[in-house]
Scaffold this active site. Structure first.
Site, short mmCIF file in Angstrom:
data_model
loop_
_atom_site.label_atom_id
_atom_site.label_comp_id
_atom_site.label_asym_id
_atom_site.label_seq_id
_atom_site.Cartn_x
_atom_site.Cartn_y
_atom_site.Cartn_z
N TYR A 163 -11.30 6.15 14.87
CA TYR A 163 -10.32 5.51 13.57
C TYR A 163 -10.63 4.05 13.58
O TYR A 163 -10.93 3.38 12.60
CB TYR A 163 -9.14 5.55 13.71
N ALA A 164 -10.53 3.73 14.20
CA ALA A 164 -10.58 1.93 14.05
C ALA A 164 -12.01 1.72 14.18
O ALA A 164 -12.60 0.44 13.68
CB ALA A 164 -10.20 1.44 16.51
N LYS A 167 -12.93 1.90 10.78
CA LYS A 167 -12.14 1.02 10.21
C LYS A 167 -12.74 -0.37 10.66
O LYS A 167 -13.04 -1.71 9.29
CB LYS A 167 -10.56 0.65 10.63
N ASN A 192 2.65 -1.46 12.06
CA ASN A 192 3.49 -0.96 11.91
C ASN A 192 4.11 -1.08 11.03
O ASN A 192 5.82 -1.44 11.66
CB ASN A 192 3.78 -0.99 13.49
N ARG A 211 3.40 9.50 12.16
CA ARG A 211 3.58 8.42 12.98
C ARG A 211 4.87 8.48 13.45
O ARG A 211 5.73 9.22 13.16
CB ARG A 211 2.95 7.08 12.48
N ARG A 318 0.80 -4.62 20.40
CA ARG A 318 0.44 -5.14 19.25
C ARG A 318 1.37 -6.58 18.92
O ARG A 318 2.18 -6.31 18.37
CB ARG A 318 0.60 -4.49 17.92
C1 UGA Z 1 -1.34 4.01 13.97
C2 UGA Z 1 -1.98 4.13 13.04
O1 UGA Z 1 -3.06 3.99 13.95
C3 UGA Z 1 -2.59 2.30 12.85
O2 UGA Z 1 -4.01 2.69 12.03
C4 UGA Z 1 -1.48 1.91 11.68
O3 UGA Z 1 -1.93 0.51 11.34
C5 UGA Z 1 -0.65 1.98 12.66
O4 UGA Z 1 -0.36 3.21 13.30
C6 UGA Z 1 1.07 1.76 11.67
O5 UGA Z 1 2.27 2.11 11.77
O6 UGA Z 1 0.66 0.22 11.42
P1 UGA Z 1 0.06 3.45 16.09
O7 UGA Z 1 1.10 2.58 16.30
O8 UGA Z 1 -0.43 3.58 17.46
O9 UGA Z 1 -1.31 3.02 14.64
O10 UGA Z 1 1.10 5.08 15.10
P2 UGA Z 1 2.85 5.70 15.73
O11 UGA Z 1 2.18 6.65 15.82
O12 UGA Z 1 3.05 5.05 14.79
O13 UGA Z 1 2.36 5.81 17.67
C7 UGA Z 1 2.89 4.27 17.83
C8 UGA Z 1 3.76 4.56 19.46
O14 UGA Z 1 4.93 5.68 19.65
C9 UGA Z 1 2.26 5.27 20.53
O15 UGA Z 1 2.55 5.07 21.37
C10 UGA Z 1 2.82 7.12 19.89
O16 UGA Z 1 1.92 7.85 21.29
C11 UGA Z 1 4.09 7.36 20.22
N1 UGA Z 1 5.30 8.24 19.90
C12 UGA Z 1 4.32 8.72 18.48
C13 UGA Z 1 5.88 8.49 21.11
O17 UGA Z 1 6.09 7.86 21.53
N2 UGA Z 1 6.35 10.05 19.81
C14 UGA Z 1 6.03 9.99 18.75
O18 UGA Z 1 6.56 11.39 18.71
C15 UGA Z 1 5.10 9.73 17.97
#
Ligand code: UGA
Length: 362
Positions: A163-164, A167, A192, A211, A318
């Site tokens: 993905y990254a 993009k 986020n 997410r 981030r």
């Molecule tokens: C995602 C997208 O990949 C990015 O493009 C986007 O910019 C970003 O969301 C965003 O919302 O802006 P990421 O932050 O990794 O990136 O996505 P999340 O699924 O929200 O995960 C955030 C963190 O929470 C990660 O460390 C993940 O492992 C954790 N997580 C996720 C949990 O601990 N429990 C869950 O049920 C889901």
């Protein structure tokens, strides 16, 4: 002003379109196969909705006509759900690079300014994560500056990075068109964004793993544990969708200052670990429902491999620098974490709280 918005039916699009249609003289031409999040806007006289995917020659011909007659293109179309990056890597690359390519070409051909939504994930992991823990004390190794910070991805087998990199390549394509053809652009990297209408609630509005906030909210509403991936150590900077939309509107309102730059859009004051976020969600449910038992809602740890499958690797942290963004856009995010969590939880509580079989923990 006529805005052409591929991907207008998603979370960000729904808030942006709502905001822009509230202004006299703005027409939105929206392209999206999904319209559930903008159903309340579909009868608006200044929304021209093309409820179809941008695929195939007929669609491209129709889209080209829309490009020719618009003032701005704002591309919000993407797959941005980490659970798909390593499990559906081809779809991820197609949706985030190949499908975006013609939009960039047409913007250049018709000399229309393009605001392209990219991602904070283009930075990958921080430099600090590859050296000792102490490196987090050195801001140069972890604070992300939109026009200075290098981008650091893991190996190819870690398909999280499909993905990254897709993009990032689209960003590079846009920049190359800018340098070689004069394409006017702004690239937005969201950090986020949270708010009502995020993703979908699994088990309530769909199936899968959206997410993190949608996962946590659905878990509480369904009286299941919130799952913390790898101990919830990863850190994110959380941004209210309303602060984010303020920035996007500012780009449209200030083209002379705003165009031809890259933007980190987020609120550096709202950095939390995912464990702290889960605790914040508990508190928001307690405040919104008036029931303190939510403060003890169960949290359960799970490994990244068990949750996302093989090829998952996490972005460690981030933290963004927004000083240039603040100056160029005359913009400052000001909504705090509790405020935005309360708003989001209240939205879902009002929609589903009374209908679920939920009982607070205890
Ligand atoms: C995602 C997208 O990949 C990015 O493009 C986007 O910019 C970003 O969301 C965003 O919302 O802006 P990421 O932050 O990794 O990136 O996505 P999340 O699924 O929200 O995960 C955030 C963190 O929470 C990660 O460390 C993940 O492992 C954790 N997580 C996720 C949990 O601990 N429990 C869950 O049920 C889901």
């Amino acid at each position: 002003m006529r805005l052409l918005i591929p991907g207008c039916g998603g979370f960000i699009g729904s808030h942006f379109v709502e905001r822009m249609l509230a202004r006299d003289g703005v027409t939105v031409v929206g392209w999206d196969g999904e319209t559930a999040k903008i159903s309340h806007l579909l009868n608006h006289p200044r929304l021209v909705m093309r409820q179809r995917l941008l695929k195939g020659p007929m669609a491209y011909a129709a889209f080209e006509e829309d490009v020719a007659s618009c003032d701005w293109i704002i591309n919000l179309a993407a797959i941005c759900n980490p659970s798909q990056y390593n499990t559906e890597p081809l779809r991820t690359i197609y949706a985030n690079f190949i499908d975006g390519y013609p939009i960039v070409e047409l913007a250049s051909k018709y000399k229309k300014p393009l605001i392209h939504y990219s991602t904070s994930e283009v930075y990958g992991r921080t430099l600090a994560s590859y050296v000792a823990d102490a490196a987090y004390e050195s801001a140069d190794l972890y604070v992300m500056d939109a026009e200075r910070t290098p981008m650091v991805m893991g190996p190819i087998q870690s398909q999280r990075w499909t993905y990254a990199t897709a993009k990032q390549l689209l960003e590079r394509l846009i920049y190359a068109y800018h340098k070689e053809t004069g394409l006017a652009f702004a690239i937005v990297r969201p950090f986020n964004f949270f708010g009502p209408r995020m993703d979908y609630l699994p088990g309530i509005e769909g199936e899968g793993k959206p997410r993190v906030l949608a996962m946590f909210v659905a878990a509480v509403l369904r009286n299941e544990p919130m799952l913390l991936v790898d101990g919830g150590r990863a850190r994110r900077t959380i941004t209210s969708i309303h602060d984010a939309i303020d920035a996007l509107v500012a780009i449209v309102d200030r083209p002379a200052q705003a165009l031809n730059h890259f933007y980190n859009i987020g609120n550096p004051a709202n950095e939390v670990s995912m464990r702290e976020l889960a605790e914040g969600v508990r508190r928001a449910f307690a405040r919104v429902s008036g029931d303190d038992r939510y403060l003890d809602h169960p949290i359960q740890e799970i490994s990244g491999r068990d949750f996302y499958g093989e090829g998952y690797e996490d972005c460690d942290r981030r933290v963004l620098d927004i000083s240039a963004e603040q100056a160029r856009l005359a913009w400052t995010p000001h909504r705090g974490l509790d405020e935005l969590l309360d708003e989001t939880v209240r939205y879902y509580w009002q929609k589903y709280g009374a209908r679920t079989t939920l009982r607070a923990a205890g």
